[in-house]
Each structure stands twice: as structure tokens, then as C-alpha cells.
Design an enzyme around this catalytic site. Structure first.
Site: not given
Ligand code: UD1
Length: 366
Positions: A210
Site C-alpha cells: 500500500h
Molecule cells: C496510513 C499511514 C501509513 C500506514 C497506513 C496503515 C500516514 C502518512 N500513513 O496510510 O503509515 O501504514 O495508514 O493502513 O499516516 N481510505 C479509505 N478508508 C479508510 C482509510 C483510508 O477509503 O478508512 C483511503 C482513502 O482513499 C485515502 C487512502 O485510503 O485517501 C489513504 O489513506 P491515508 O490515511 O491517507 O493513508 P494510508 O495510505 O492509509
């Protein structure tokens, strides 16, 4: 007297759960003089990314949810900061406990520090040296303003000392993620996919990717998936996909042995890992879990902030080197893997140590 316990993203929930259990236990025995407020930033919000973890791990409902949801790094970080600042204006804790390296960790640390609230960082001192990873920036900035450092390894202690922290601020306590694993290891849940896809114990791979560097560019993402599939022998590859990968994955024509699923719950995912032949991942936390379980792990990254998983544990760094990938997948298929050990203090008692230290700090008015 209370402390704030900050969480926002999936790995945070796994790390705070044993700390909260320990506080609750001591409170019941009237052996503790402080309570806590769980502040969920809402960085992760889907059931599969958030509430399923609270339910399975028995974490109480958050007292506060800042409901920030997704956005760019600046949007997410600043959004959390504005809302957490309002909360602190209304009611200040005696200490702010942050875990890991996600945007929520950084945002809340910055706000708390400007209220002169002491910060304790769980999983402090990890350094990959890779400033292309947002998590590395979050780690460095959080540690630069934290007051107390709870560490998982001797490498983390060294990093903090090199950065000028004093020994009296550093507490080598072990790994709370492993506390959770040990607590739940006999309660794991067989995922439905096991029967549906006729998975055989020790004869399939688990894949998680991811990181933006691996998955955001579609051609690069596809190349990695194809190479893993081509070199997997006859094994099936189960890929519980993080939401950020879904869009690219749906547009791709994948090799037949890759089985994509929705994100799994904690107990299901750990069951899947525990019974697999090996794990291929770009996550940091999973390399700790596979090290504890002694499951071979290939990391699709050039570096790691958790060197003990490579030096002592079952992890090997593959990066984008497909020759290396082929070589090590072949070793796994021949059931040959290095002998590994579990790092010191990854023993299920880390949260006990943390709560003991916090209790002392609060008694002495931090
Ligand atoms: C975050 C952490 C990463 C961790 C990961 C675990 C940061 C910089 N990164 O990355 O270190 O390894 O979490 O999972 O904080 N989304 C959903 N539903 C959710 C959450 C996210 O659909 O409940 C989607 C959204 O489109 C979002 C994308 O996932 O834009 C990324 O989510 P985000 O929280 O920005 O970062 P992660 O890639 O999850």
C-alpha cells in the site's frame, strides 16, 4: 488527572489496545491515579479500517472523534491540528501519548507541544533514512518535540541518543504490537476466504502492498504483482487490499493465482499470516508480526526502520530487485529459510512497562 491517547489509523489501534487494557486493569484494582481520554482523529474511518479493530480488540469507544477522514497530507495534518487544538482549549490532559508514525501522530504532537503538554511517543526512534516516506518525516518531527520515548529495539535507542536525547528520557520497553499478538494468538479467526479459495495451511502467500512508491504508479504496481505471481510456484497469493490500492487494482488484469480481498479484520488477518508459507509486504508492522511468528517475510522496500526484523528476525529486504525476489521466493518454495530470533522484550509485557513509567512520571508531575 488524565492522559490523552491518540489514534487515527489501523496500526495505531493495534498498538493502543494493550496499553488501554493495562490501564483499565490497574484502575479496577485502584492501583492507578490517572485515567485516559481516547482521541480518534478519524484518519481511518471505514468499518474495515477502524471500528472492526475497536470491536475485536476490545478497545472502548473513543471519547472524542475528530472525524477528519481522507485528504492530502497537508489537509489531513492541518485538519487534525485545528480540531485537536479546540479540544485542548476546552480540556487539557496531563500528558499526550502518541503511537507510531502516521499523520495523526505528528499532528497531535505538534498541537500538544504548543500547549506545553508533555508528549510520550510509543515506538520512538525508528529511522529508515528514507525521506521519501511521509512516515519518516512524521517520526523525525514527532521525536524532535517529544519528551519521553518508549522504544522497541536497541537500534531505536541508538538513533535517539545520536540525535541528542538523554538516556533518562528513553525507555526500552519492547513492542506493544506484539503484546496484542500474544494476547490474541489463541483467539484468531479463520477468514471465509480460506474455505472459499481452498487454501492449504503453509501453502499460500499473503501479500500486502500500500506504500505510495509501490502502488500509486499503475505500471510499477502491475510489474511488482506480475513478478510475484510468476515466481510463486504453484502457490496462491492472498492480497487483502488497502483502500488506497483498490482503484488501480480494479483496472488491472491480474494473474490468476492472485486473490484480492477487502481489508481483513485483525483476527482474520493474523490467522492468514500465521498459516501462510510466507508474507510479501511493504508494511513495517507486519515485518514485526512475521518476525514474532517466525514466518518468512519479503519486504518490497529498499530500506527498513525496523532493522531488527532483518538482523534477528525472519525478514529480508527485496526492494525493487526482481532477481532477488525470484531467488528468495524459490528458497521459500523449497522450505529453506534463515534461522530467526524474537527481539528482546517482545514478550507481551511491554504495555505493563509503559503504564508503570507513565504512572511514575505523572506522580512526579512529569
Ligand atoms: C496510513 C499511514 C501509513 C500506514 C497506513 C496503515 C500516514 C502518512 N500513513 O496510510 O503509515 O501504514 O495508514 O493502513 O499516516 N481510505 C479509505 N478508508 C479508510 C482509510 C483510508 O477509503 O478508512 C483511503 C482513502 O482513499 C485515502 C487512502 O485510503 O485517501 C489513504 O489513506 P491515508 O490515511 O491517507 O493513508 P494510508 O495510505 O492509509
Amino acid at each position: 488527572m488524565f492522559i490523552d491517547i491518540i489514534c487515527g489509523a489501523r496500526p495505531n489501534f493495534i498498538k493502543i489496545s494493550p496499553i488501554i487494557r493495562e490501564i483499565d486493569l490497574l484502575k479496577k484494582k485502584s492501583a492507578l491515579k490517572f485515567s485516559y481520554r481516547i482521541v480518534h482523529t478519524g484518519q481511518h474511518y471505514n468499518k474495515s479500517m477502524s471500528s472492526s479493530f475497536f470491536e475485536e480488540l476490545g478497545i472502548p469507544q473513543p471519547h472524542i472523534n475528530l472525524s477528519i477522514k481522507s485528504g492530502s497530507h497537508a489537509e489531513q495534518t492541518s485538519g487534525i491540528m485545528i480540531k485537536y487544538e479546540k479540544l485542548l482549549n476546552a480540556n487539557k490532559p496531563s500528558l499526550c501519548l502518541v503511537v507510531g508514525d502516521v499523520n495523526s501522530t505528528l499532528a497531535c504532537s505538534l498541537v500538544a507541544k504548543k500547549f506545553n503538554i508533555k508528549i510520550a511517543h510509543v515506538e520512538a526512534g525508528l529511522r529508515s533514512g528514507d525521506m521519501q516516506m511521509p512516515e519518516e518525516i512524521n517520526r523525525i518531527v514527532t521525536d524532535s518535540i517529544s519528551d519521553y520515548f518508549f522504544t522497541t529495539s536497541i537500534h531505536a535507542n541508538k538513533n535517539l541518543l545520536l540525535e541528542g536525547k538523554s538516556k533518562s528520557q528513553i525507555f526500552f520497553v519492547g513492542n506493544t504490537m506484539i503484546d496484542t499478538l500474544i494476547y490474541f494468538k489463541n483467539k484468531l479467526v479463520k477468514p471465509k476466504i480460506f474455505k472459499k479459495c481452498k487454501l492449504v495451511k503453509n501453502d499460500y502467500f499473503v501479500l500486502t502492498l500500500h506504500r505510495p512508491l509501490n502502488v500509486d504508479k499503475k505500471s510499477n504496481f502491475k510489474k511488482i504483482l506480475d513478478q510475484i505471481s510468476l515466481n510463486s510456484g504453484s502457490k496462491k497469493i492472498v492480497y487483502p487490499a488497502h483502500p488506497r490500492t483498490s482503484e488501480n487494482l480494479h483496472k488491472m488484469r491480474l494473474q490468476k493465482n492472485i486473490i484480492v480481498t477487502n481489508p481483513m479484520s485483525y483476527l482474520e488477518f493474523l490467522y492468514l499470516i500465521k498459516n501462510s508459507a510466507a508474507v510479501i509486504t511493504d508494511s513495517g508492522g507486519i515485518t514485526e508480526e512475521t518476525t514474532y511468528l517466525k514466518i518468512p517475510c519479503l519486504t518490497i522496500r529498499e530500506n527498513t526502520e525496523r532493522p531488527e526484523t532483518v538482523i534477528l528476525g525472519s525478514n529480508i529486504l527485496i526492494g525493487n530487485n526482481f532477481i532477488k525476489l525470484k531467488k528468495y521466493l524459490s528458497k521459500i518454495n523449497k522450505k529453506k529459510w534463515k534461522k530467526s530470533e524474537v527481539p528482546k522484550k517482545w514478550d507481551g509485557k511491554t504495555s505493563k512497562r509503559i503504564v508503570k513509567v507513565i504512572s511514575k512520571l505523572l506522580q512526579n508531575n512529569v
